[in-house]
Scaffold this motif. Structure first.
Motif, PDB file in Angstrom:
ATOM      1  N   LEU A 192      41.430  31.631  56.343  1.00  0.00           N
ATOM      2  CA  LEU A 192      40.354  31.251  55.416  1.00  0.00           C
ATOM      3  C   LEU A 192      40.652  29.903  54.772  1.00  0.00           C
ATOM      4  N   ALA A 193      39.609  29.158  54.517  1.00  0.00           N
ATOM      5  CA  ALA A 193      39.763  27.931  53.744  1.00  0.00           C
ATOM      6  C   ALA A 193      40.072  28.312  52.302  1.00  0.00           C
ATOM      7  N   PRO A 194      41.011  27.627  51.660  1.00  0.00           N
ATOM      8  CA  PRO A 194      41.338  27.955  50.270  1.00  0.00           C
ATOM      9  C   PRO A 194      40.122  27.946  49.343  1.00  0.00           C
ATOM     10  N   GLU A 195      39.202  27.008  49.559  1.00  0.00           N
ATOM     11  CA  GLU A 195      38.011  26.921  48.713  1.00  0.00           C
ATOM     12  C   GLU A 195      37.126  28.149  48.882  1.00  0.00           C
ATOM     13  N   ARG A 196      37.026  28.641  50.111  1.00  0.00           N
ATOM     14  CA  ARG A 196      36.204  29.823  50.392  1.00  0.00           C
ATOM     15  C   ARG A 196      36.789  31.049  49.704  1.00  0.00           C
ATOM     16  N   ALA A 197      38.094  31.224  49.844  1.00  0.00           N
ATOM     17  CA  ALA A 197      38.763  32.365  49.226  1.00  0.00           C
ATOM     18  C   ALA A 197      38.657  32.290  47.704  1.00  0.00           C
ATOM     19  N   GLU A 198      38.817  31.097  47.150  1.00  0.00           N
ATOM     20  CA  GLU A 198      38.730  30.936  45.703  1.00  0.00           C
ATOM     21  C   GLU A 198      37.325  31.271  45.196  1.00  0.00           C
ATOM     22  N   ALA A 199      36.302  30.796  45.880  1.00  0.00           N
ATOM     23  CA  ALA A 199      34.919  31.086  45.456  1.00  0.00           C
ATOM     24  C   ALA A 199      34.641  32.589  45.508  1.00  0.00           C
ATOM     25  N   PHE A 200      35.100  33.239  46.568  1.00  0.00           N
ATOM     26  CA  PHE A 200      34.910  34.680  46.701  1.00  0.00           C
ATOM     27  C   PHE A 200      35.620  35.427  45.566  1.00  0.00           C
ATOM     28  N   PHE A 201      36.852  35.051  45.262  1.00  0.00           N
ATOM     29  CA  PHE A 201      37.588  35.744  44.210  1.00  0.00           C
ATOM     30  C   PHE A 201      37.102  35.393  42.815  1.00  0.00           C
ATOM     31  N   ALA A 202      36.562  34.208  42.639  1.00  0.00           N
ATOM     32  CA  ALA A 202      35.942  33.893  41.353  1.00  0.00           C
ATOM     33  C   ALA A 202      34.779  34.854  41.108  1.00  0.00           C
ATOM     34  N   ASP A 203      34.032  35.173  42.167  1.00  0.00           N
ATOM     35  CA  ASP A 203      32.948  36.151  42.044  1.00  0.00           C
ATOM     36  C   ASP A 203      33.490  37.544  41.736  1.00  0.00           C
ATOM     37  N   GLN A 204      34.627  37.906  42.337  1.00  0.00           N
ATOM     38  CA  GLN A 204      35.216  39.219  42.053  1.00  0.00           C
ATOM     39  C   GLN A 204      35.633  39.312  40.592  1.00  0.00           C
ATOM     40  N   ILE A 205      36.211  38.252  40.082  1.00  0.00           N
ATOM     41  CA  ILE A 205      36.644  38.215  38.678  1.00  0.00           C
ATOM     42  C   ILE A 205      35.433  38.336  37.757  1.00  0.00           C
ATOM     43  N   GLU A 206      34.387  37.593  38.052  1.00  0.00           N
ATOM     44  CA  GLU A 206      33.188  37.645  37.210  1.00  0.00           C
ATOM     45  C   GLU A 206      32.542  39.027  37.252  1.00  0.00           C
TER      46      GLU A 206
END
Length: 180
Positions: free
Chosen positions: A77-91
């Protein structure tokens, strides 16, 4: 005049194709794991209630996002993709926490249920789910359907969950179909 009904019938048939496209095999397990992560939100909220801590924990969130960025390439996975997905999980998790705390404040008390230790019990579970979610996100990326947003919306709408969990799932999957 005859071609118009034929064109209309063809358009309706094509619309039906998008709706009947089967869910990719990776979607169900991914949604189940997101739900498992959301289930931990109550335990986190209880801890924060007992310790009089705010829901917002920016340093912890940044740590999670940094860990996800570092782990992403190992999962393809691209780091940016994983970060965006996990930012959504956190929210999504915070949405559940804020809602629960709101209800407990209105009642003047939290449920009298067993508490879990945030450091020793809850965070290790979240870390395990993080690894699993990265793997499942990578699997989903490999099978992303053509009509992804419609498919995810229908899958979330059909999950047998309570209203709050469904709203949190909507938030958690907000960028799932975005281009990588």
């Amino acid at each position: 005049m005859r071609p118009l009904p034929i064109v209309a019938a063809a358009a309706l048939a094509l619309t039906g194709c998008a709706a009947s496209e089967p869910n990719p095999p990776a979607l169900g397990p991914l949604l189940e794991t997101i739900e498992r992560r959301l289930d931990l939100a109550q335990a986190v909220a209880l801890h924060k209630w007992d310790k009089h801590q705010p829901v917002q924990a920016s340093p912890r969130e940044q740590q999670v996002l940094s860990n996800v960025r570092a782990a992403a390439p190992a999962h393809g996975l691209a780091p940016e993709r994983a970060e965006a997905f996990f930012a959504d999980q956190i929210e999504a998790n915070k949405l559940v926490q804020y809602t629960m705390l709101f209800h407990w404040h209105r009642l003047g008390t939290a449920p009298d249920t067993p508490r879990s230790d945030l450091q020793q019990e809850i965070r290790p579970q979240l870390d395990q789910l993080q690894t699993l979610l990265l793997k499942q996100l990578a699997d989903f990326e490999q099978q992303k359907p053509q009509h992804c947003t419609t498919m995810v919306a229908n899958a979330v709408a059909n999950r047998p969950v309570d209203h709050l969990t469904q709203r949190a799932l909507i938030r958690a999957t907000g960028q799932l179909c975005d281009k990588s």
